[in-house]
Design a protein around this motif. Structure first.
Motif, PDB file in Angstrom:
ATOM      1  N   SER A 121       0.807  -0.913   5.702  1.00 46.04           N
ATOM      2  CA  SER A 121       0.623   0.366   5.007  1.00 46.04           C
ATOM      3  C   SER A 121      -0.791   0.894   5.127  1.00 46.04           C
ATOM      4  N   PHE A 122      -1.780   0.004   5.016  1.00 51.42           N
ATOM      5  CA  PHE A 122      -3.192   0.395   5.057  1.00 51.42           C
ATOM      6  C   PHE A 122      -3.985  -0.618   5.862  1.00 51.42           C
ATOM      7  N   ARG A 123      -5.124  -0.154   6.381  1.00 54.21           N
ATOM      8  CA  ARG A 123      -6.102  -1.026   7.019  1.00 54.21           C
ATOM      9  C   ARG A 123      -7.492  -0.620   6.530  1.00 54.21           C
ATOM     10  N   ASP A 126      -9.356   3.101   6.464  1.00 56.08           N
ATOM     11  CA  ASP A 126      -8.427   4.232   6.376  1.00 56.08           C
ATOM     12  C   ASP A 126      -8.847   5.170   5.250  1.00 56.08           C
ATOM     13  N   VAL A 178      -1.882   7.506   3.964  1.00 53.24           N
ATOM     14  CA  VAL A 178      -2.980   7.575   4.930  1.00 53.24           C
ATOM     15  C   VAL A 178      -3.043   8.955   5.569  1.00 53.24           C
ATOM     16  N   ALA A 181      -6.940   7.637  10.087  1.00 50.62           N
ATOM     17  CA  ALA A 181      -7.039   6.227  10.468  1.00 50.62           C
ATOM     18  C   ALA A 181      -7.495   6.147  11.912  1.00 50.62           C
ATOM     19  N   GLU A 206       0.574   1.906  15.483  1.00 44.94           N
ATOM     20  CA  GLU A 206       0.231   1.027  14.365  1.00 44.94           C
ATOM     21  C   GLU A 206       0.979   1.495  13.120  1.00 44.94           C
ATOM     22  N   ARG A 208       1.532   2.409   9.287  1.00 40.96           N
ATOM     23  CA  ARG A 208       0.796   2.947   8.150  1.00 40.96           C
ATOM     24  C   ARG A 208       1.789   3.581   7.175  1.00 40.96           C
TER      25      ARG A 208
END
Length: 220
Positions: A121-123, A126, A178, A181, A206, A208
């Protein structure tokens, strides 16, 4: 007529080092100048060379995130249970100080919450749109009181936090998630679905939790 002020968030690329010199509130990397804090961009001309680019915080009173407010935040770290973020904007207004927030795994999506994986979902780094759900602890003198002890209805809740407070945030709505990103190649990715973004250079996809951004939250 003077041009409108440009507000920046930490990590935002401002210009090339060939165009200007880095001033306060900025740093350089790979030939570009980036903002190191949330604030207003200033460009000062120098007689002897390139203009100096700085980012300064406004000295006006601090705006606090209220429960129900949509905020822009930057992901700092993730684990299997939650994402830690820094809150940078309330609506379209930049904050003078960075506030801390947490997006729990169960608050990422509205459906199939048991199947949500934070790392899909997130990195870190972001930029995320989220909604303030609650401020979990209130400090009264030396006592920290849980939210429930205040007997407030959700519509009556107010935010009494400071920069050390930890706000609970949610991205469960379609419009939240997001918005910016970067891929492993360092390129800003393009959303291709509600759960994927793609690097335009390498075409790598990727996962997200992608926001369906509303026009009023687009930063120019």
């Amino acid at each position: 007529m003077a041009s409108p002020a440009r507000y920046c968030v930490p990590g935002e690329r401002l210009c090339s080092t060939e165009e200007a010199t880095a001033g306060s509130g900025t740093y350089t990397r790979h030939g570009f100048i980036f903002s190191s804090l949330a604030g207003c961009l200033e460009r000062r001309s120098e007689d002897s060379g390139l203009p100096v680019v700085s980012v300064v915080r406004d000295s006006e009173s601090q705006l606090l995130p209220n429960v129900g407010a949509v905020v822009t935040c930057k992901v700092c770290s993730i684990n299997s249970r939650f994402a830690k973020v820094h809150i940078l904007y309330v609506g379209s207004t930049p904050l003078k100080s960075t506030f801390r927030g947490t997006i729990r795994r169960e608050d990422i999506r509205a459906t199939e919450k048991d199947k949500v994986e934070v790392y899909k979902s997130f990195r870190p780094s972001d930029i995320v749109l989220a909604k303030v759900v609650s401020f979990p602890l209130r400090t009264v003198g030396c006592l920290k009181l849980p939210q429930e002890s205040l007997s407030l209805n959700p519509s009556d809740q107010i935010s009494l936090g400071d920069a050390q407070s930890n706000y609970l945030l949610s991205t469960a709505e379609n419009e939240l998630g997001v918005v910016v990103a970067r891929s492993e190649a360092g390129v800003q990715m393009v959303p291709i679905s509600w759960c994927e973004m793609q690097c335009p250079r390498t075409h790598t996809k990727e996962f997200r939790k992608v926001a369906r951004v509303q026009p009023q939250f687009l930063q120019t």
